[in-house]
Scaffold this active site. Structure first.
Site, PDB file in Angstrom:
ATOM      1  N   SER A  22       0.832  -1.216   0.000  1.00 48.58           N
ATOM      2  CA  SER A  22       0.000   0.000   0.000  1.00 48.58           C
ATOM      3  C   SER A  22       0.859   1.255   0.000  1.00 48.58           C
ATOM      4  CB  SER A  22      -0.912   0.002   1.241  1.00 48.58           C
ATOM      5  OG  SER A  22      -0.132  -0.092   2.417  1.00 48.58           O
ATOM      6  N   ASN A 109      -1.232  -2.116  13.836  1.00 45.31           N
ATOM      7  CA  ASN A 109      -2.689  -1.889  13.875  1.00 45.31           C
ATOM      8  C   ASN A 109      -3.052  -0.591  14.596  1.00 45.31           C
ATOM      9  OD1 ASN A 109      -2.663  -4.321  12.624  1.00 45.31           O
ATOM     10  ND2 ASN A 109      -3.501  -5.497  14.339  1.00 45.31           N
ATOM     11  N   THR A 154     -39.115  27.706  -7.229  1.00 49.99           N
ATOM     12  CA  THR A 154     -39.396  26.370  -6.705  1.00 49.99           C
ATOM     13  C   THR A 154     -39.762  25.562  -7.943  1.00 49.99           C
ATOM     14  OG1 THR A 154     -41.742  26.853  -6.368  1.00 49.99           O
ATOM     15  CG2 THR A 154     -40.296  27.229  -4.481  1.00 49.99           C
ATOM     16  N   HIS A 155     -39.414  24.315  -7.979  1.00 52.01           N
ATOM     17  CA  HIS A 155     -39.631  23.467  -9.168  1.00 52.01           C
ATOM     18  C   HIS A 155     -38.954  24.063 -10.410  1.00 52.01           C
ATOM     19  CE1 HIS A 155     -42.951  21.684  -6.751  1.00 52.01           C
ATOM     20  NE2 HIS A 155     -43.160  22.949  -6.421  1.00 52.01           N
ATOM     21  N   SER A 276     -13.649  25.649 -26.965  1.00 53.11           N
ATOM     22  CA  SER A 276     -13.870  24.424 -27.728  1.00 53.11           C
ATOM     23  C   SER A 276     -12.827  24.324 -28.824  1.00 53.11           C
ATOM     24  CB  SER A 276     -15.270  24.449 -28.340  1.00 53.11           C
ATOM     25  OG  SER A 276     -15.322  23.611 -29.479  1.00 53.11           O
ATOM     26  N   LYS A 282     -17.281  29.277 -28.307  1.00 51.85           N
ATOM     27  CA  LYS A 282     -17.647  28.638 -27.043  1.00 51.85           C
ATOM     28  C   LYS A 282     -16.862  29.122 -25.830  1.00 51.85           C
ATOM     29  CE  LYS A 282     -19.849  24.853 -26.759  1.00 51.85           C
ATOM     30  NZ  LYS A 282     -20.972  24.666 -25.858  1.00 51.85           N
ATOM     31  N   ASN A 284     -17.056  27.459 -22.050  1.00 50.25           N
ATOM     32  CA  ASN A 284     -17.742  26.408 -21.298  1.00 50.25           C
ATOM     33  C   ASN A 284     -17.394  26.440 -19.805  1.00 50.25           C
ATOM     34  OD1 ASN A 284     -18.904  25.337 -23.656  1.00 50.25           O
ATOM     35  ND2 ASN A 284     -17.040  24.176 -24.098  1.00 50.25           N
ATOM     36  N   GLU A 289     -18.534  22.270 -13.917  1.00 50.06           N
ATOM     37  CA  GLU A 289     -18.967  20.906 -14.278  1.00 50.06           C
ATOM     38  C   GLU A 289     -18.107  19.852 -13.601  1.00 50.06           C
ATOM     39  OE1 GLU A 289     -20.605  21.025 -18.753  1.00 50.06           O
ATOM     40  OE2 GLU A 289     -18.681  21.998 -18.491  1.00 50.06           O
ATOM     41  N   TYR A 316      -8.848  -5.918  14.153  1.00 46.13           N
ATOM     42  CA  TYR A 316      -8.253  -5.474  12.886  1.00 46.13           C
ATOM     43  C   TYR A 316      -8.399  -6.544  11.802  1.00 46.13           C
ATOM     44  CZ  TYR A 316      -4.963  -3.978   9.332  1.00 46.13           C
ATOM     45  OH  TYR A 316      -4.411  -3.606   8.132  1.00 46.13           O
ATOM     46  N   GLN A 321      -7.032  -1.627   5.375  1.00 47.35           N
ATOM     47  CA  GLN A 321      -5.963  -0.888   4.695  1.00 47.35           C
ATOM     48  C   GLN A 321      -6.548  -0.012   3.583  1.00 47.35           C
ATOM     49  OE1 GLN A 321      -2.087  -2.729   3.849  1.00 47.35           O
ATOM     50  NE2 GLN A 321      -2.693  -2.702   1.703  1.00 47.35           N
ATOM     51  N   LYS A 324      -7.588   4.209   3.420  1.00 45.40           N
ATOM     52  CA  LYS A 324      -6.829   5.386   2.994  1.00 45.40           C
ATOM     53  C   LYS A 324      -7.085   5.749   1.529  1.00 45.40           C
ATOM     54  CE  LYS A 324      -3.510   3.211   5.077  1.00 45.40           C
ATOM     55  NZ  LYS A 324      -4.344   2.457   6.041  1.00 45.40           N
TER      56      LYS A 324
HETATM   57  N1  ARG Z   1      -0.772  -1.176   5.946  1.00 46.24           N
HETATM   58  C1  ARG Z   1      -1.632  -1.696   6.940  1.00 46.24           C
HETATM   59  C2  ARG Z   1      -2.934  -0.884   6.979  1.00 46.24           C
HETATM   60  O1  ARG Z   1      -2.945   0.172   6.472  1.00 46.24           O
HETATM   61  C3  ARG Z   1      -0.972  -1.613   8.265  1.00 46.24           C
HETATM   62  C4  ARG Z   1      -1.460  -2.596   9.278  1.00 46.24           C
HETATM   63  C5  ARG Z   1      -0.977  -3.947   8.967  1.00 46.24           C
HETATM   64  N2  ARG Z   1      -1.363  -4.850  10.001  1.00 46.24           N
HETATM   65  C6  ARG Z   1      -1.375  -6.120   9.783  1.00 46.24           C
HETATM   66  N3  ARG Z   1      -1.813  -6.841  10.785  1.00 46.24           N
HETATM   67  N4  ARG Z   1      -1.050  -6.660   8.656  1.00 46.24           N
HETATM   68  O2  ARG Z   1      -3.931  -1.310   7.472  1.00 46.24           O
END
Ligand code: ARG
Length: 456
Positions: A22, A109, A154-155, A276, A282, A284, A289, A316, A321, A324
């Site tokens: 990740s 974790n 309205t509407h 355009s 044009k 735009n 948008e 956990y 993961q 994010k």
């Molecule tokens: N990259 C992992 C996450 O964002 C970190 C935690 C990993 N923990 C594990 N037990 N493998 O969740």
């Protein structure tokens, strides 16, 4: 170097390694990770879990790594599993053995959730500032346009005239709720998971309050299982962010409509529009948008995070993961959207004459005529009927309601008089709506004062 080699006799398959990595996403957390680790290490030293000598080496090493990342002298290995492991690996490269002691009394974790919270908390400040900037622009525009007539709808049909100020301030208050929601969410974001270790706490005599105080957390999570498996703060942010995106999208929709020749209420500046490749004439409203279109990214992030969490057993799970990806997608959409919205509004040209012309003859003064009869004793239902007939008459004769003479009015109903006729001017219609929160210029001035008090 994996963080967990001991019990394994086989290498991780390349496919699995790539699948579980990740670092391309979570490297954004490096500063938050280093801050969290540093606070953890200082606490370990003060609790005598770690020697001061080792603590100093680790802290100095983490500082250097931060410098290296900032200057670009060292970059993350893209094949690493995550930013947390990668920083620890770099620390080992730099200081050797003591690096291996940093992870005492914690787990990734609690570490990852702590870093995500620190990161989001800072992003919240930026978003709240952006909201405030946008609100200030709206107030400044409102101050200029308390008397600018605009068809209130309205509407999407003309209903009653409002002022441009009143219309713009409606968005001020939506944004105010957005601001308040972000502020309200802060204590839940700033609840410290660190010290929960993998899931059950630790046998080391740690001091979580100390870590919380150093990192600016407001609370310490009360339950270690909940602490490592809670992503409510992400979902809550994404829900709050979805409302922001929805508000911006509605506003953009109006700017897009208003900038058509059919409306012609606004001209967006060249700086926020595009041309355009084929049609030379044009201009735009692509900025508006795209803000509207990217609402889908934020909603998608919310649904993605909710779905990710659904059905996860305590505590956990690696599924988390993915939080994010959703969080960053929303942040990266909302930040520029708020800023661009502000730029669009600041640089727009408001065509107040067109707005006023659109109000003329639109029958949006009909309610006032019915109110006039009702005030003179007729039931409102009957007054509604009488004025409805009058509107029908005007439509047939191609007349504007406000152009009817007193004599013409009287012909329809004897209760009508000079005063009724005067009430039909749209500026009068606007002025009449002076109830608290209404569109009358006087009421809007009160509203502006209230808005200014809110943003301080
Ligand atoms: N990259 C992992 C996450 O964002 C970190 C935690 C990993 N923990 C594990 N037990 N493998 O969740």
């Amino acid at each position: 170097m994996a963080l967990w080699g001991g019990r394994f006799s086989q290498e991780t398959d390349q496919l699995m390694a790539r699948f579980s990595s990740s670092i391309d996403v979570d490297q954004k957390l490096w500063q938050a990770d280093i801050r969290g680790s540093s606070a953890h290490v200082r606490m370990l030293v003060s609790q005598k879990i770690l020697t001061a000598a080792d603590g100093d080496k680790i802290l100095a090493g983490l500082n250097e790594i931060a410098e290296e990342i900032r200057s670009g002298a060292w970059t993350f290995n893209p094949a690493a599993e995550d930013v947390h492991g990668e920083i620890e690996r770099r620390l080992f490269e730099k200081i050797g053995e003591p690096a291996k002691r940093m992870h005492m009394a914690r787990s990734r974790n609690d570490q990852v959730s702590t870093a995500t919270r620190i990161y989001l908390n800072e992003k919240l400040n930026g978003l709240m500032t952006d909201i405030r900037e946008l609100q200030k622009t709206l107030v400044a525009l409102a101050e200029v346009h308390t008397h600018s007539l605009l068809p209130g709808m309205t509407h999407l049909q003309h209903a009653q005239p409002v002022s441009l100020a009143h219309h713009l301030l409606a968005y001020f208050w939506m944004l105010q709720r957005d601001y308040d929601r972000l502020a309200d969410s802060r204590p839940r974001i700033m609840t410290l998971p660190l010290g929960s270790a993998a899931l059950a706490g630790t046998g080391f005599p740690i001091d979580r309050q100390k870590v919380a105080a150093e990192l600016g957390f407001e609370n310490v999570a009360a339950n270690s299982l909940d602490a490592v498996s809670d992503r409510d703060f992400v979902v809550e942010f994404l829900a709050n962010g979805s409302l922001i995106a929805m508000h911006l999208s509605r506003f953009c929709e109006e700017l897009i409509l208003w900038s058509t020749p059919e409306f012609g209420f606004v001209e967006l500046s060249d700086a926020v529009t595009t041309g355009s490749s084929i049609m030379p004439q044009k201009k735009n409203p692509d900025g508006a948008e795209l803000i509207r279109g990217r609402t889908g990214r934020v909603y998608g992030a919310l649904i993605g995070a909710l779905t990710m969490m659904k059905g996860l057993p305590l505590s956990y799970n690696r599924d988390m993961q993915e939080d994010k990806i959703h969080l960053f997608a929303a942040l990266e959409t909302l930040e520029p959207s708020l800023k661009l919205m502000n730029l669009m509004l600041q640089s727009a040209e408001w065509k107040t004459e067109r707005m006023a012309a659109a109000v003329s003859g639109d029958f949006s003064n009909a309610t006032d005529l019915a109110d006039d009869l009702a005030a003179k004793g007729m039931s409102f239902r009957q007054a509604h009927e009488v004025v409805g007939e009058l509107v029908k008459f005007c439509l047939k004769q191609n007349l504007k309601l406000e152009d009817l003479t007193v004599a013409q009015l009287k012909k329809h109903n004897s209760l009508f008089d000079q005063v009724s006729q005067q009430k039909l001017a749209h500026t009068q219609v606007l002025k009449a709506r002076k109830s608290e929160g209404g569109t009358a210029p006087d009421a809007v001035l009160v509203q502006i004062a209230r808005a200014k008090a809110v943003i301080g």
